[in-house]
Every structure is written in structure tokens, then in C-alpha cells.
Write an enzyme that holds these catalytic residues in place. Structure first.
Site, mmCIF file in Angstrom:
data_model
loop_
_atom_site.group_PDB
_atom_site.id
_atom_site.type_symbol
_atom_site.label_atom_id
_atom_site.label_comp_id
_atom_site.label_asym_id
_atom_site.label_seq_id
_atom_site.Cartn_x
_atom_site.Cartn_y
_atom_site.Cartn_z
ATOM 1 N N SER A 45 -5.321 -2.951 0.669
ATOM 2 C CA SER A 45 -5.892 -2.625 1.982
ATOM 3 C C SER A 45 -5.670 -3.844 2.875
ATOM 4 O O SER A 45 -5.404 -4.950 2.382
ATOM 5 C CB SER A 45 -7.401 -2.389 1.815
ATOM 6 O OG SER A 45 -8.081 -2.438 3.054
ATOM 7 N N TYR A 77 -15.709 -4.531 -1.538
ATOM 8 C CA TYR A 77 -14.389 -3.957 -1.239
ATOM 9 C C TYR A 77 -13.378 -5.075 -0.962
ATOM 10 O O TYR A 77 -12.265 -5.059 -1.485
ATOM 11 C CB TYR A 77 -14.531 -3.018 -0.038
ATOM 12 C CG TYR A 77 -13.339 -2.134 0.232
ATOM 13 C CD1 TYR A 77 -13.126 -0.964 -0.513
ATOM 14 C CD2 TYR A 77 -12.430 -2.427 1.247
ATOM 15 C CE1 TYR A 77 -12.045 -0.137 -0.258
ATOM 16 C CE2 TYR A 77 -11.348 -1.612 1.508
ATOM 17 C CZ TYR A 77 -11.159 -0.460 0.755
ATOM 18 O OH TYR A 77 -10.079 0.366 1.021
HETATM 19 N N1 LIG Z 1 -8.520 5.681 3.932
HETATM 20 C C1 LIG Z 1 -8.310 4.459 4.390
HETATM 21 O O1 LIG Z 1 -8.485 4.164 5.591
HETATM 22 C C2 LIG Z 1 -7.809 3.374 3.462
HETATM 23 C C3 LIG Z 1 -7.396 2.173 4.023
HETATM 24 C C4 LIG Z 1 -6.933 1.156 3.196
HETATM 25 C C5 LIG Z 1 -6.885 1.348 1.826
HETATM 26 N N2 LIG Z 1 -7.311 2.516 1.304
HETATM 27 C C6 LIG Z 1 -7.252 2.653 -0.158
HETATM 28 O O2 LIG Z 1 -6.437 3.739 -0.508
HETATM 29 C C7 LIG Z 1 -6.876 4.288 -1.749
HETATM 30 C C8 LIG Z 1 -7.072 5.789 -1.599
HETATM 31 O O3 LIG Z 1 -8.075 6.001 -0.607
HETATM 32 P P1 LIG Z 1 -8.313 7.405 0.089
HETATM 33 O O4 LIG Z 1 -8.749 7.091 1.456
HETATM 34 O O5 LIG Z 1 -7.162 8.302 -0.143
HETATM 35 O O6 LIG Z 1 -9.603 7.902 -0.757
HETATM 36 P P2 LIG Z 1 -10.134 9.346 -1.144
HETATM 37 O O7 LIG Z 1 -11.608 9.215 -1.183
HETATM 38 O O8 LIG Z 1 -9.521 10.413 -0.295
HETATM 39 O O9 LIG Z 1 -9.569 9.535 -2.645
HETATM 40 C C9 LIG Z 1 -10.014 8.724 -3.697
HETATM 41 C C10 LIG Z 1 -9.425 9.215 -5.010
HETATM 42 O O10 LIG Z 1 -9.904 8.355 -6.060
HETATM 43 C C11 LIG Z 1 -10.464 9.174 -7.089
HETATM 44 N N3 LIG Z 1 -11.551 8.436 -7.759
HETATM 45 C C12 LIG Z 1 -12.615 7.822 -7.185
HETATM 46 N N4 LIG Z 1 -13.393 7.296 -8.126
HETATM 47 C C13 LIG Z 1 -12.823 7.566 -9.321
HETATM 48 C C14 LIG Z 1 -13.170 7.307 -10.685
HETATM 49 N N5 LIG Z 1 -14.290 6.641 -11.018
HETATM 50 N N6 LIG Z 1 -12.349 7.759 -11.663
HETATM 51 C C15 LIG Z 1 -11.246 8.465 -11.342
HETATM 52 N N7 LIG Z 1 -10.867 8.734 -10.076
HETATM 53 C C16 LIG Z 1 -11.655 8.300 -9.095
HETATM 54 C C17 LIG Z 1 -10.977 10.414 -6.371
HETATM 55 O O11 LIG Z 1 -11.163 11.498 -7.277
HETATM 56 C C18 LIG Z 1 -9.839 10.642 -5.378
HETATM 57 O O12 LIG Z 1 -8.770 11.307 -6.014
HETATM 58 C C19 LIG Z 1 -8.148 3.525 -2.121
HETATM 59 O O13 LIG Z 1 -7.843 2.509 -3.043
HETATM 60 C C20 LIG Z 1 -8.588 2.937 -0.796
HETATM 61 O O14 LIG Z 1 -9.358 1.780 -0.964
HETATM 62 C C21 LIG Z 1 -7.766 3.551 2.075
#
Ligand SMILES: NC(=O)c1ccc[n+]([C@@H]2O[C@H](COP(=O)([O-])OP(=O)(O)OC[C@H]3O[C@@H](n4cnc5c(N)ncnc54)[C@H](O)[C@@H]3O)[C@@H](O)[C@H]2O)c1
Length: 262
Positions: free
Chosen positions: A144, A157
Site C-alpha cells: 500500500s 496497517y
Molecule cells: N482498497 C484500497 O484502497 C487499498 C489500497 C491499498 C492497498 N490495499 C490492499 O489491497 C489488498 C486487497 O484489498 P481490497 O481492498 O481488495 O480488500 P477486500 O476487503 O475487497 O478483500 C479482502 C480479501 O481478503 C480476504 N481475507 C480477509 N481476511 C482473511 C483471512 N483471515 N483469511 C483469508 N482471507 C481473508 C477476504 O475474504 C477478501 O477476499 C489488501 O492487502 C489491502 O490492504 C487496498
């Protein structure tokens, strides 16, 4: 070196958001895909079937909870049984919780560190030997901007995402001799369910509607005041697995609308 045809890909947290977009991009490009995430088994099987029907590639799912080392071992075992050893590992699963550090609940600290950081370590440790043996492998860690800079209320985080960048660099150095690269992707705001609670909080606190809250959240940090589409992150991951990325390793690549240029 070119990747072998049919190298299986494991994308953690690929039932939603960025991970789901990555899984679609990889399956569309012909990779067998191991989906993973917290779904009910029947929902998971339906999703895997949709992938097989849409893309004509082998596709299976694991619903292992990767918040523990045992859960990560379960995911490795499920993947090996379903598709064999993956040549591409995308550590994408992640969770968020916001509070000031002096009020941060210990269980949320542990939860974020274990899912966002420790799981990437356990899975990389267990899957690297087979990548080294085949002399081709790709690890892509979805970090991130918070792996590069900080924001208030994100102690766990930021600690986890900075840690993930450090882990990526170590993996890159240790495996530079054998065709295995490791890189981190560092998105700013991406349109996924993960950011919705933060938008809702701004709407509540400021007594404004959700669209105004979304604009305020994104505009506060990003010069390009526009959330990135999950498909754009997927496109970069696909590039990192392609032939022109063979010397990109140990990088932390921002996709952040200029957030970290400031
Ligand atoms: N959305 C944003 O703005 C953003 C920005 C920077 C980084 N990220 C990173 O990108 C990645 C994906 O984020 P997203 O926004 O798509 O999230 P999301 O909430 O849409 O999806 C999260 C996924 O992780 C899985 N998950 C969560 N906890 C789990 C566990 N204990 N065991 C197994 N699976 C688990 C969920 O089932 C889901 O498939 C993350 O690492 C997040 O930190 C997101």
C-alpha cells in the site's frame, strides 16, 4: 527466462476487490488459478466454476483462514492438492481497522499483523523452495502507499505494510540467483469494499452524503483525486509476471495518483 506454460497462480484474498480482479486477469491470460478467501464453501465452488466456464483454465478455491500459521499451511496444502505447486504467489489478502495508537485494541493489532504481514511470510517461506527448484517464480505482495508513508489512525496497517515492503526486498535478494522475483505493489485508494467503512465514517462525522465523503477521502491525499480501478492493479501484477519484468525485483511500485510524490 520465460515462464513455463500453465504455471499455477495462487492469489490470496481473491474473492473480493483487488484480489478478485487479479484472479480474473491471470485466468484470462491462461494461468490456472487458485482462488482464496473467506466465503462459504458453496459460494466458493460457484465462483471457481464461473472462472472455469469463463476462461477454460483449471481453477479451484480454498477458504482457509490465513490469520494463523496453521491456516496458511492449510492453504498451501489445498493449493498443492488442487493444482500443484504455484509458480506465482500474490499475497493480497488484507484487512483494515482505524483508531489512534493509544486506543488501538490489541486484538485488532494482532489481526492486522497476522493477515497483512505474517501470512505473506509463511506462504512465501513454504512456496519458495518449489519456485527455486523450477528456476522460475513470481512473488507479488500487495502492500500500500502505507508501506511507504504514514497516515494517522493506521498504526497496525502501516506497520504491516511497511513490513511487507521490507519482506519483499529480502525475498528479492535471497532469490535473485534463480529466476524468482519479488515485488511490492503500493496502491493509493482503490475502489473496493475495504475503503467503505472509512467513507461511511467521514459521512457520519461530517454529516455529508457518501459521494461527498468519498471525494473528501480521496482528494485529501491524492493529487489525482480519483480512486484506482482494481483492474489497473491487476494489469500491473500481470506485467510483473510477464517476460519484460524479469529484472524488476525488490521494487515497491506506487499506483497512487501522486500521493507519494508529494
Ligand atoms: N482498497 C484500497 O484502497 C487499498 C489500497 C491499498 C492497498 N490495499 C490492499 O489491497 C489488498 C486487497 O484489498 P481490497 O481492498 O481488495 O480488500 P477486500 O476487503 O475487497 O478483500 C479482502 C480479501 O481478503 C480476504 N481475507 C480477509 N481476511 C482473511 C483471512 N483471515 N483469511 C483469508 N482471507 C481473508 C477476504 O475474504 C477478501 O477476499 C489488501 O492487502 C489491502 O490492504 C487496498
Amino acid at each position: 527466462m520465460q515462464r513455463e506454460q500453465q504455471s499455477p497462480v495462487l492469489v490470496t484474498g481473491s474473492t473480493s476487490g483487488i484480489g478478485l480482479a487479479i484472479a480474473h486477469a491471470m485466468a484470462k491470460a491462461g494461468y490456472p488459478v487458485m482462488l482464496h478467501g473467506l466465503l462459504w464453501p458453496e459460494e466458493g465452488e460457484t465462483l471457481a466454476r464461473e472462472f472455469r466456464d469463463s476462461y477454460g483454465v483449471p481453477c479451484r478455491i480454498s477458504t482457509a483462514d490465513i490469520s494463523t500459521e496453521t491456516g496458511c499451511a492449510q492453504l498451501v496444502a489445498d493449493t498443492r492438492e488442487a493444482l500443484g505447486n504455484p509458480a506465482v504467489l500474490v499475497n493480497n489478502a488484507g484487512v483494515q481497522f482505524t483508531a489512534n495508537a493509544c486506543e488501538f485494541p490489541a486484538e485488532q493489532w494482532q489481526r492486522i499483523l497476522s493477515i497483512n504481514l505474517s501470512a505473506a511470510f509463511y506462504l512465501s517461506r513454504d512456496l519458495l523452495p518449489s519456485m527455486r527448484d523450477r528456476r522460475w517464480g513470481r512473488i507479488v505482495n500487495i502492500s500500500s502507499v502505507h508501506g511507504l508513508v504514514a497516515s494517522e489512525q493506521k498504526a497496525a496497517y502501516c506497520a504491516a505494510k511497511h513490513g511487507l515492503v521490507g519482506l519483499t526486498r529480502v525475498l528479492a535478494l535471497e532469490n535473485a540467483d534463480c529466476g524468482v522475483t519479488a515485488n511490492a505493489v503500493c496502491p493509493g485508494w482503490v475502489e473496493t469494499p475495504l475503503i467503505e467503512p472509512q467513507i461511511e465514517k467521514i459521512a457520519r462525522d461530517g454529516n455529508i452524503d457518501l459521494e461527498a465523503a468519498r471525494a473528501r477521502l480521496i482528494g485529501a491525499k491524492q493529487p489525482i483525486a480519483k480512486a484506482t480501478r482494481p483492474e489497473a492493479i491487476a494489469g500491473l501484477v500481470l506485467y510483473l509476471c510477464g517476460e519484460y519484468a524479469e529484472t524488476i525485483t525488490g521494487a515497491a511500485l506506487p499506483v497512487d495518483g501522486g500521493w507519494t510524490a508529494q
